[in-house]
Design a protein around this motif. Structure first.
Motif, PDB file in Angstrom:
ATOM      1  N   THR A   1       1.323 -31.616  -1.362  1.00 36.63           N
ATOM      2  CA  THR A   1       2.545 -30.587  -1.976  1.00 36.63           C
ATOM      3  C   THR A   1       2.115 -29.383  -2.254  1.00 36.63           C
ATOM      4  O   THR A   1       2.728 -28.456  -2.834  1.00 36.63           O
ATOM      5  CB  THR A   1       2.748 -31.196  -3.594  1.00 36.63           C
TER       6      THR A   1
ATOM      7  N   GLU B   1      11.298 -27.359   1.327  1.00 38.25           N
ATOM      8  CA  GLU B   1      11.366 -26.289   0.251  1.00 38.25           C
ATOM      9  C   GLU B   1      10.265 -25.103   0.693  1.00 38.25           C
ATOM     10  O   GLU B   1      10.498 -23.928   0.466  1.00 38.25           O
ATOM     11  CB  GLU B   1      10.631 -26.844  -0.989  1.00 38.25           C
TER      12      GLU B   1
ATOM     13  N   ALA C   1       9.141 -31.396   0.366  1.00 40.18           N
ATOM     14  CA  ALA C   1       8.103 -30.420  -0.050  1.00 40.18           C
ATOM     15  C   ALA C   1       8.059 -29.505   1.488  1.00 40.18           C
ATOM     16  O   ALA C   1       8.046 -28.110   1.280  1.00 40.18           O
ATOM     17  CB  ALA C   1       6.763 -31.009  -0.098  1.00 40.18           C
TER      18      ALA C   1
ATOM     19  N   ARG D   1       4.544 -26.513  -1.398  1.00 41.36           N
ATOM     20  CA  ARG D   1       5.680 -26.561  -1.991  1.00 41.36           C
ATOM     21  C   ARG D   1       5.544 -25.270  -2.928  1.00 41.36           C
ATOM     22  O   ARG D   1       4.747 -24.988  -3.663  1.00 41.36           O
ATOM     23  CB  ARG D   1       5.760 -27.655  -2.998  1.00 41.36           C
TER      24      ARG D   1
END
Length: 325
Positions: free
Chosen positions: A292, A97, A94, A295
């Motif tokens: 997350t 990304e 994450a 992300r």
């Protein structure tokens, strides 16, 4: 001592993430079949990964138990470590990304049926147009199941619901985005005394037979709670998950039901919908794990859900229905 350290290092190098994920999925799902479904693999592929893991570590991971399998002591020990390893890997992926800023890869969303049909499918269409390299995946579950899936990391986002007087019990470090308030209408047979009314109080039908959701579902338990609040022990004579079936039972004269406006199906000719006063509403919102949040795929999906919910709210507001979050 040096030889022992070398052996440990060699074993760690052999613990491929794909093999750990397969074992972890078997442990969570309780079977190879459940693991295959969670990982979007065939049963054979999962079995092959488990077999390779057994060869790599030199110990059995599964043993026969009746018609199924269960984890060995060595597998349970490894699963405890695998949960921490996979969690760290997910965080690292994450972070990478997010640093790259690309909305790519797979994002999985769990949603209860009417939200899946009336909200998430439209949001996914929006995502597909804006981010062609993002692959959204839908899992249809009641919040009772989707929240544990989210906490375990089996899905990235859960679209859930709770009621104005019965909030959903959420544990863990989760973030939340409110989407909309969904109104419930009373469904009665066309021959019912209330069929020609525009509004009705729930107390007027509290003692009637109901077609409703099974016990243990968010909606089913909520309705029982509300009817008991009117001093009535609920007569849930037909426990039905699907709204089209509930409407069919109402049309056939087997009881009354509460039907949400979100994702509503065609109403059969033998059913009349009556607004409930005071209004019965449920709050629909998206939740995801805090780690997350950065992300891009998760952020883009949440934004698509919020944008889609806004489009759904606007016609209702124009019609004079208060459903703003």
């Amino acid at each position: 001592m040096a030889a022992s350290g070398a052996r440990t290092e060699d074993m760690v190098q052999r613990l491929e993430l794909g093999l750990l994920r397969a074992l972890h999925a078997v442990a969570r799902g309780g079977s190879v079949n459940a693991a295959a479904e969670a990982l979007h693999l065939t049963n054979s592929a999962v079995s092959q990964r488990i077999a390779k893991l057994e060869r790599d570590v030199g110990q059995d991971m599964l043993e026969r138990h009746g018609r199924g399998v269960r984890l060995t002591d060595a597998a349970r020990l490894l699963v405890d470590h695998a949960e921490r390893i996979l969690s760290l890997v997910d965080e690292a992926e994450a972070a990478l990304e997010g640093h790259r800023g690309a909305v790519v890869g797979t994002v999985s969303v769990a949603a209860f049926p009417t939200a899946a049909r009336g909200l998430v499918a439209r949001a996914m269409s929006l995502l597909h147009g804006d981010f062609p390299h993002l692959r959204p995946v839908l899992h249809e579950h009641d919040p009772v199941l989707s929240v544990p899936l989210l906490l375990r990391g089996d899905v990235d986002i859960a679209v859930v619901q709770d009621w104005f007087d019965v909030p959903l019990d959420l544990t863990g470090d989760l973030q939340r985005a409110d989407l909309l308030q969904d109104v419930m209408d009373l469904a009665v047979p066309a021959t019912h005394p209330l069929a020609d009314r525009e509004h009705a109080d729930l107390a007027e039908v509290a003692r009637e037979p109901w077609v409703s959701w099974p016990r243990g579902t968010v909606c089913g338990d909520w309705l029982r709670h509300v009817l008991r609040g009117h001093g009535v022990e609920p007569r849930i004579e037909h426990a039905v998950d699907e709204y089209p079936t509930q409407l069919a039972m109402v049309a056939a004269g087997f009881g009354v039901a509460l039907i949400p406006r979100l994702g509503r199906d065609r109403v059969p000719p033998g059913v009349r919908l009556v607004a409930v006063t005071p209004a019965l509403t449920r709050q629909v919102y998206a939740v995801w794990r805090a780690e997350t949040t950065h992300r891009p795929a998760v952020r883009a999906t949440v934004e698509a859900l919020v944008a889609t919910a806004r489009l759904l709210r606007e016609p209702a507001q124009a019609a004079g229905v208060s459903s703003a979050s």
